[in-house]
Scaffold this active site. Sequence first.
Site, PDB file in Angstrom:
ATOM      1  N   TYR A 182      38.032  36.424  36.978  1.00 10.92           N
ATOM      2  CA  TYR A 182      37.813  37.813  37.383  1.00 10.92           C
ATOM      3  C   TYR A 182      37.299  38.705  36.252  1.00 10.92           C
ATOM      4  O   TYR A 182      36.911  39.840  36.507  1.00 10.92           O
ATOM      5  CB  TYR A 182      39.116  38.428  37.903  1.00 10.92           C
ATOM      6  CG  TYR A 182      39.681  37.726  39.113  1.00 10.92           C
ATOM      7  CD1 TYR A 182      38.913  37.536  40.264  1.00 10.92           C
ATOM      8  CD2 TYR A 182      40.981  37.243  39.104  1.00 10.92           C
ATOM      9  CE1 TYR A 182      39.432  36.886  41.369  1.00 10.92           C
ATOM     10  CE2 TYR A 182      41.513  36.594  40.209  1.00 10.92           C
ATOM     11  CZ  TYR A 182      40.732  36.409  41.333  1.00 10.92           C
ATOM     12  OH  TYR A 182      41.247  35.767  42.420  1.00 10.92           O
ATOM     13  N   THR A 183      37.327  38.240  35.034  1.00  9.73           N
ATOM     14  CA  THR A 183      37.002  39.102  33.889  1.00  9.73           C
ATOM     15  C   THR A 183      35.633  38.774  33.305  1.00  9.73           C
ATOM     16  O   THR A 183      35.059  37.706  33.561  1.00  9.73           O
ATOM     17  CB  THR A 183      38.065  38.969  32.788  1.00  9.73           C
ATOM     18  OG1 THR A 183      38.130  37.605  32.368  1.00  9.73           O
ATOM     19  CG2 THR A 183      39.423  39.409  33.284  1.00  9.73           C
TER      20      THR A 183
END
Length: 731
Positions: A114-115
């Site tokens: 997600y990053t």
Amino acid sequence: MDDNEVYASECIETYSKEYAHENFKSFFPNMIDGLKCVYRRVIYAFSLNGLENGKIIKSTEAVAKVSMTHPTGDSSMYDVLMKMSQPWFTSPPMTISPSNNGSYSGNNPGAMRYTEIGLAPYTKEMFLEDIDPKALRKVEGPYLNMEPAYYVPALPTALLIDNVTIGFGIGCKTNRLNFSNVCDLVVNYSNHLATKPLEQWNYKALAEKFLPDYPTPCVITNASRLIEEYKKGNFDHPVEVEGKVVLTKDQIQIKAAPHGTPFNVLIEKWSDYWKKNPNSELSRLIKDYNFTRSKKLEGDFTIYCKQNVSPFVVWKLVQSVIGFSDRYHPKPNYTLEDQVTTRHFTYPELIRVWYTERCKLLLATKSSKLKSLLNQKQILEGQIIVVDHAKKFFSIVNDQPTVEAAISALEKEFNITPFQCRALLNLSNQSFIKTSKAKLIEDLKKLVESIKALNESYGNIGKEISARALYFKKKYGKERNSHIPNYIGYVKFLHGNILFETHDEVETILDSFPKEECEIISFTSSHLKPVNENGKFAQLTFSKIMYGGILSLPSSDVKKVYTSCIKNGCLSFSKEAIPTLSQDGVFYTTKRIIAFTRYGEIIHDEITNYSKRNNALESRGSFTEFVHLLSETQNPFYLISFYSEEKNSLRIERLEPTSKKYVYNACGDQYLFTSLDGKNWYLSPPKTCLNRLPMRALYIADAEVLLKGKSSAKIDLSTRSRAHQGLQYLE
């Protein structure tokens, strides 16, 4: 023994050496760039893949690219990338992550999928700009590829990176310095080499610049002692650190842990204690507690006290549970160029070693650039010769069967070198058709000027390093992360004291404890001695929250101080400072004193002319008319007096050091206060001198403002406006 046979002992020895070599490279930072192997390979992987310009990519992609140069697990590699982006771990951050990269208060980074992450512009400027990467020393990497053995940054980043590691019984704990201070040290060292190259660098005069500045918001409590040790050349003295806490009437807010302790560890210690001791003394004093992990750069752990329970009493117990203070013992062990040998370095040695390597790299970079410019010059000179004979040039080239034959023919026809011939053959046809001779001559002149400037710059390496350091200071320099307090006094409550550094802080403290009886005590000298709760001198470091008292003495040597006590109309003195918690009627002076009598007379005398006792605080002395004492001074000083018969008023006077006149004296009980400079002066007016005037203290920023050019003035405290310039009421 066959040629293919190998003894087991030889295999063990060989592989043990390789294992040790790899571990030393991984565990210990290098003396030049201060980087461990994994951080260096992160930078190298980003630059190798053209990502040095700060391009943001998915963390999964970044981990995959770094894994091509550093074989390790995905989760550990991701952890390193995130730590490099966290300002409480690396300051300034070496990578940037616009997504959730965690928080100081204990929040973990988001999942890798997600990053996003990218190389910070700071990292590119520090490690990759203004150098020729080919000039860096190379070693064989894990995949038999060649990688930098170490970078040679624009600043000695070994002083800017906080490293903690243990390996093979040799520890490494480094102190990070303040970024701006490192820039100043580099400029100072460069100037020293330029002006006094044969003399030893006087780094001891810059001792304050070497004070640690950790990336966490902790407090360093022994800064003055560190400066003393640094002046002696001892940079291994332990650093005493503590966390950050704020006390209010019914709350304790913990905002930072001591350096080296993650904030979530404090919470874990507290939670474990609470589970194991549900019926402890703390459980009877505390109403509730809570913590959040959402705050980015500071912690958020709050403890709520029960009604009528002092937060000072609770805090004394809490800090023993969570370990709120610590000693950080630096062990600056770095690897040498061979990446296997470790050695202890001092800060000045790290600067010297880095500076030498930086000069070598800049010289190599200039030589490479000069070689490139000289080649361009030869090509331009060849173009100028051939440009007016383009048709002949192409005719000769087309008539030759091979490149070598064409080069030989062009060399003979135009009298140019083989290098120029080969370069001209590599040029496109458009270069001959569209470029005029005048344009080529103009470009050649500019190129010659660049070569001349580059040759002259060989003697300005030191100036270039200094200029770069000043550039970094202006762009990335900022205030300290770790706070070094400069306390000027304390607010004394019934169960404890809160030290303060500014007047605004005093107001905040009083607002946090409304209607709480207190006394504001300013430090009148730099010679401070803490007194514990038993009324004895104690070897304590000055913390934000302290118990007992703090004495301001006229000398750092307690044996050179005289303790005087005026009690029940009697005066006695003792040779040497005697600690006490109640300073009412107690004076610490030098041998020569200035005394004020109850009739307003000023007397200059020696304290030894009066009644001597073994302990002046406990023994009754001889009858006296004195009501106030201070050490004799050579400068004017200020006197404020309150009288019980003159309610809600005070008198302020400026007195000369040799004055023997009478000061103003009124009927009733009198209370005198003196100050040597009359600035930042706190007074607690006696209650017997006030009438329906709610006030806990008075603050005088500058006594001269109240005097308005006169030698004395009377101030009416009960005026409705209370608009006395230079006087502030603290309620």
